[in-house]
Design a protein around this motif. Structure first.
Motif, PDB file in Angstrom:
ATOM      1  N   GLN A  72       0.833  -1.206   0.000  1.00 24.99           N
ATOM      2  CA  GLN A  72       0.000   0.000   0.000  1.00 24.99           C
ATOM      3  C   GLN A  72       0.871   1.261   0.000  1.00 24.99           C
ATOM      4  N   ASP A  73       1.934   1.227   0.812  1.00 25.76           N
ATOM      5  CA  ASP A  73       2.828   2.372   0.914  1.00 25.76           C
ATOM      6  C   ASP A  73       3.438   2.693  -0.444  1.00 25.76           C
ATOM      7  N   ARG A  74       3.893   1.644  -1.129  1.00 22.69           N
ATOM      8  CA  ARG A  74       4.504   1.840  -2.443  1.00 22.69           C
ATOM      9  C   ARG A  74       3.470   2.374  -3.439  1.00 22.69           C
ATOM     10  N   MET A  75       2.266   1.822  -3.409  1.00 19.00           N
ATOM     11  CA  MET A  75       1.220   2.271  -4.326  1.00 19.00           C
ATOM     12  C   MET A  75       0.850   3.723  -4.062  1.00 19.00           C
ATOM     13  N   LEU A  76       0.723   4.099  -2.789  1.00 18.70           N
ATOM     14  CA  LEU A  76       0.350   5.467  -2.449  1.00 18.70           C
ATOM     15  C   LEU A  76       1.430   6.455  -2.901  1.00 18.70           C
ATOM     16  N   VAL A 124      -3.901   8.542   3.744  1.00 21.16           N
ATOM     17  CA  VAL A 124      -3.321   9.885   3.703  1.00 21.16           C
ATOM     18  C   VAL A 124      -1.879   9.849   4.191  1.00 21.16           C
ATOM     19  N   VAL A 125      -1.181  10.957   3.958  1.00 18.72           N
ATOM     20  CA  VAL A 125       0.162  11.166   4.491  1.00 18.72           C
ATOM     21  C   VAL A 125       0.072  12.315   5.481  1.00 18.72           C
ATOM     22  N   ASP A 126       0.358  12.022   6.759  1.00 20.66           N
ATOM     23  CA  ASP A 126       0.335  13.085   7.767  1.00 20.66           C
ATOM     24  C   ASP A 126       1.732  13.237   8.359  1.00 20.66           C
ATOM     25  N   GLY A 127       1.833  13.875   9.515  1.00 18.56           N
ATOM     26  CA  GLY A 127       3.141  14.114  10.117  1.00 18.56           C
ATOM     27  C   GLY A 127       3.902  12.851  10.455  1.00 18.56           C
ATOM     28  N   ASP A 128       3.194  11.756  10.648  1.00 16.80           N
ATOM     29  CA  ASP A 128       3.844  10.490  10.985  1.00 16.80           C
ATOM     30  C   ASP A 128       4.103   9.628   9.755  1.00 16.80           C
ATOM     31  N   GLY A 129       3.834  10.173   8.561  1.00 15.76           N
ATOM     32  CA  GLY A 129       4.007   9.388   7.342  1.00 15.76           C
ATOM     33  C   GLY A 129       2.663   8.886   6.833  1.00 15.76           C
ATOM     34  N   PRO A 130       2.677   7.945   5.896  1.00 19.37           N
ATOM     35  CA  PRO A 130       1.414   7.431   5.350  1.00 19.37           C
ATOM     36  C   PRO A 130       0.659   6.592   6.375  1.00 19.37           C
ATOM     37  N   VAL A 131      -0.646   6.843   6.493  1.00 19.26           N
ATOM     38  CA  VAL A 131      -1.480   6.093   7.435  1.00 19.26           C
ATOM     39  C   VAL A 131      -2.824   5.796   6.775  1.00 19.26           C
ATOM     40  N   GLN A 132      -3.494   4.795   7.321  1.00 22.82           N
ATOM     41  CA  GLN A 132      -4.881   4.549   6.948  1.00 22.82           C
ATOM     42  C   GLN A 132      -5.748   4.876   8.165  1.00 22.82           C
ATOM     43  N   ILE A 133      -6.783   5.684   7.930  1.00 18.90           N
ATOM     44  CA  ILE A 133      -7.668   6.140   8.995  1.00 18.90           C
ATOM     45  C   ILE A 133      -9.025   5.478   8.802  1.00 18.90           C
ATOM     46  N   VAL A 134      -9.462   4.721   9.799  1.00 16.48           N
ATOM     47  CA  VAL A 134     -10.740   4.013   9.727  1.00 16.48           C
ATOM     48  C   VAL A 134     -11.811   4.862  10.393  1.00 16.48           C
ATOM     49  N   ALA A 170     -11.587   9.116 -11.064  1.00 18.15           N
ATOM     50  CA  ALA A 170     -10.522   8.863 -10.097  1.00 18.15           C
ATOM     51  C   ALA A 170     -11.019   9.097  -8.671  1.00 18.15           C
ATOM     52  N   PHE A 171     -10.455   8.332  -7.732  1.00 17.25           N
ATOM     53  CA  PHE A 171     -10.750   8.526  -6.312  1.00 17.25           C
ATOM     54  C   PHE A 171      -9.856   9.618  -5.736  1.00 17.25           C
ATOM     55  N   ASP A 172     -10.388  10.374  -4.825  1.00 14.87           N
ATOM     56  CA  ASP A 172      -9.606  11.299  -4.002  1.00 14.87           C
ATOM     57  C   ASP A 172      -9.438  10.621  -2.641  1.00 14.87           C
ATOM     58  N   LEU A 173      -8.314   9.914  -2.463  1.00 16.10           N
ATOM     59  CA  LEU A 173      -8.134   9.086  -1.271  1.00 16.10           C
ATOM     60  C   LEU A 173      -8.015   9.901   0.008  1.00 16.10           C
ATOM     61  N   VAL A 174      -7.700  11.184  -0.124  1.00 25.21           N
ATOM     62  CA  VAL A 174      -7.571  12.022   1.064  1.00 25.21           C
ATOM     63  C   VAL A 174      -8.947  12.375   1.633  1.00 25.21           C
ATOM     64  N   HIS A 175      -9.916  12.607   0.743  1.00 28.21           N
ATOM     65  CA  HIS A 175     -11.229  13.068   1.198  1.00 28.21           C
ATOM     66  C   HIS A 175     -12.348  12.062   0.949  1.00 28.21           C
ATOM     67  N   GLU A 176     -12.092  11.029   0.189  1.00 27.98           N
ATOM     68  CA  GLU A 176     -13.148  10.119  -0.239  1.00 27.98           C
ATOM     69  C   GLU A 176     -12.837   8.690   0.218  1.00 27.98           C
ATOM     70  N   LEU A 177     -13.870   7.966   0.626  1.00 33.23           N
ATOM     71  CA  LEU A 177     -13.689   6.555   0.952  1.00 33.23           C
ATOM     72  C   LEU A 177     -13.470   5.767  -0.346  1.00 33.23           C
ATOM     73  N   PRO A 178     -12.767   4.629  -0.288  1.00 34.51           N
ATOM     74  CA  PRO A 178     -12.324   3.952  -1.514  1.00 34.51           C
ATOM     75  C   PRO A 178     -13.366   3.024  -2.131  1.00 34.51           C
ATOM     76  N   LEU A 179     -14.650   3.291  -1.899  1.00 31.38           N
ATOM     77  CA  LEU A 179     -15.709   2.456  -2.444  1.00 31.38           C
ATOM     78  C   LEU A 179     -16.763   3.337  -3.087  1.00 31.38           C
TER      79      LEU A 179
END
Length: 508
Positions: A72-76, A124-134, A170-179
């Motif tokens: 996922q990290d590489r894809m993002l 998203v990518v935040d201060g701690d690097g790429p993360v997934q937020i549920v 296209a999806f906006d992964l920062v603001h949109e859920l991936p479905l």
């Protein structure tokens, strides 16, 4: 398209906007539904809801946050370094024929999203690097477009335009859920259900899990039973934490040593005879050629695989290696294979990006016969699976061995999607799952075979910048010739096999 342009477009093209429980829906003529319109409606959703008096959408509540897995990290990283594209959309169209209970389908889809965290996450990518937020589950809405009132030619065209607009946005992964979901009523007994998931949240195995969860939920809803929202044993974040534990320093070093002896940077370079060189600025447009393995060829492939005490995968992959050797004039080629990576039972119901690439060298220049080549590929698959490592680390080691260089890219990815189970049990309905092309292309050629009830279905996805449809078709015709000839003459020297495509000089 900004908000003012969107409002002008809506007014000038008879696009009707409505709301339902805080959700925005639209209805429009067939020629008005474009990917640009769909993207703009999603971008300005909140503003449009305010104008329609529906108020802002319910605020999402974060319930978990964690790392991405290595794939996922590489894809993002690739996604964030390029303009938005539908390249990574996994787009399915379910053609449902019979009597559909819309409420039961909506309940079933709602339970799928409730079960699987990846489908209600942002990446998203935040201060701690790429993360997934549920986020906490919110009721799923299923937008419906009814085209039954249109005459036949217009009705099918409109349904197709709606489907492709949903698939190609296209999806906006920062603001949109991936479905993304969309239901189209085509006629009294035919419905098209569009399910589009971003690849960062699913793989081929996960597609089967989602579809069968949906079918099971539909059966429960019809029977009046409560939906099953029991979460799987391992969610997407859990898998990422597991990866961090399993790839300790010793394991990483030992497995990197294997790939160091198995691969080289030069081995990834395949000078395929494309119709055109790669342009300085790719358009991103893609094409797809679909084909069916003839029944007599499939029988020969299966019979030979049984005789050789192997599965179909090594046989099919070895034949692809022979084709690539003929097309490039090289007898030693490296192919990327998507590996499900679900050897552990607890990953069986995980929806997420669990699969990862597995590289295999096909050394047609050292194999005496096709049977020997299949044995060689089979052993390579076992050894590669035993030394599974995130692809970025493999590239790092190969670059270190070469004393520098750039990360390589496998020119061809080949898949035998035996884990993709598309047979769905939905009472009162026949369900046919179609892969809807997004019209976008990756750099690598994507070739695969899917076992279906009617035979082995194949596909080749390619960039139109480099390959013409006629050339793509001829290459896959050549692949079928290799399969037919090699499996009927598996013990003859490879150099003496007849009926194969003639070797092609490497492209300049």
């Amino acid at each position: 398209m900004n908000l003012d342009e969107l409002l002008a477009y809506v007014a000038g093209h008879d696009v009707r906007l409505t709301t339902d429980d805080g959700q925005l829906h639209f209805d429009a003529p067939a020629d008005a539904v474009t990917p640009e319109l769909v993207a703009a409606l999603r971008t300005y959703r909140s503003e449009l809801l305010d104008r329609l008096g529906a108020g802002p959408a319910p605020e999402r509540v974060e319930v978990a946050r964690g790392p991405l897995c290595y794939q996922q990290d590489r894809m993002l990283s690739v996604i964030n370094a390029n303009p938005p594209t539908a390249t990574w959309n996994v787009s399915m169209r379910l053609v449902l024929t019979g009597t559909l209970d819309e409420a039961a389908l909506r309940t079933a889809l709602d339970a799928v999203v409730a079960r699987h965290e990846a489908l209600r996450s942002r990446f998203v990518v935040d201060g701690d690097g790429p993360v997934q937020i549920v986020y906490a589950h919110q009721p799923v809405t299923l937008p419906v477009v009814d085209v039954t009132g249109l005459p036949d030619p217009d009705r099918l065209e409109r349904a197709e335009n709606v489907s492709r607009a949903v698939a190609q946005t296209a999806f906006d992964l920062v603001h949109e859920l991936p479905l993304r979901l969309q239901l189209v009523r085509v006629d009294a007994h035919t419905w098209w259900l569009m399910i589009v998931v971003h690849h960062v949240a699913c793989d081929g195995w996960a597609v089967s899990v989602m579809l069968h969860d949906m079918a099971a939920g539909y059966r429960r809803a019809l029977a009046g039973e409560a939906p099953d929202r029991t979460p799987p044993a391992v969610q997407s974040i859990d898998f990422a934490h597991w990866e961090q534990r399993v790839y300790d320093a010793g394991t990483r070093r030992r497995r990197a040593d294997y790939w160091s002896t198995e691969l080289t940077l030069e081995g990834f370079a395949l000078d395929l005879p494309y119709d055109r060189p790669e342009p300085a600025v790719p358009t991103g447009r893609g094409g797809a050629h679909h084909f069916l393995v003839p029944p007599d060829v499939e029988r020969d492939v299966r019979a030979f695989s049984v005789e050789r005490n192997t599965t179909l995968f090594p046989t099919l992959a070895a034949a692809m290696g022979v084709l690539l050797a003929r097309l490039t004039g090289r007898g030693d080629v490296t192919i990327s294979l998507p590996y499900a990576n679900r050897d552990r039972g607890e990953f069986a119901e995980t929806v997420g990006m669990v699969a990862c690439p597995l590289f295999i060298r096909v050394r047609a220049d050292t194999a005496a016969t096709f049977a020997d080549l299949v044995d060689q590929v089979g052993m390579g698959l076992f050894a590669g699976a035993d030394n599974m490592l995130p692809v970025g680390w493999i590239y790092d080691r190969l670059i270190e061995d070469a004393g520098g260089g750039s990360p390589p890219l496998a020119a061809v990815s080949f898949a035998y999607q035996s884990t993709l189970n598309l047979e769905l049990d939905m009472p009162g309905l026949t369900a046919e799952v179609e892969d809807l092309p997004t019209g976008a292309a990756r750099k690598a050629l994507l070739c695969g075979l899917i076992p279906r009830s009617y035979g082995l279905e194949g596909y080749l996805e390619y960039a139109l910048d480099r390959l013409d449809p006629a050339t793509a078709e001829s290459w896959m015709d050549g692949y079928l010739e290799v399969l037919a000839t090699a499996c009927r003459q598996p013990h003859r020297p490879l150099s003496e096999l007849t009926g194969l495509p003639a070797p092609v000089p490497a492209a300049v």
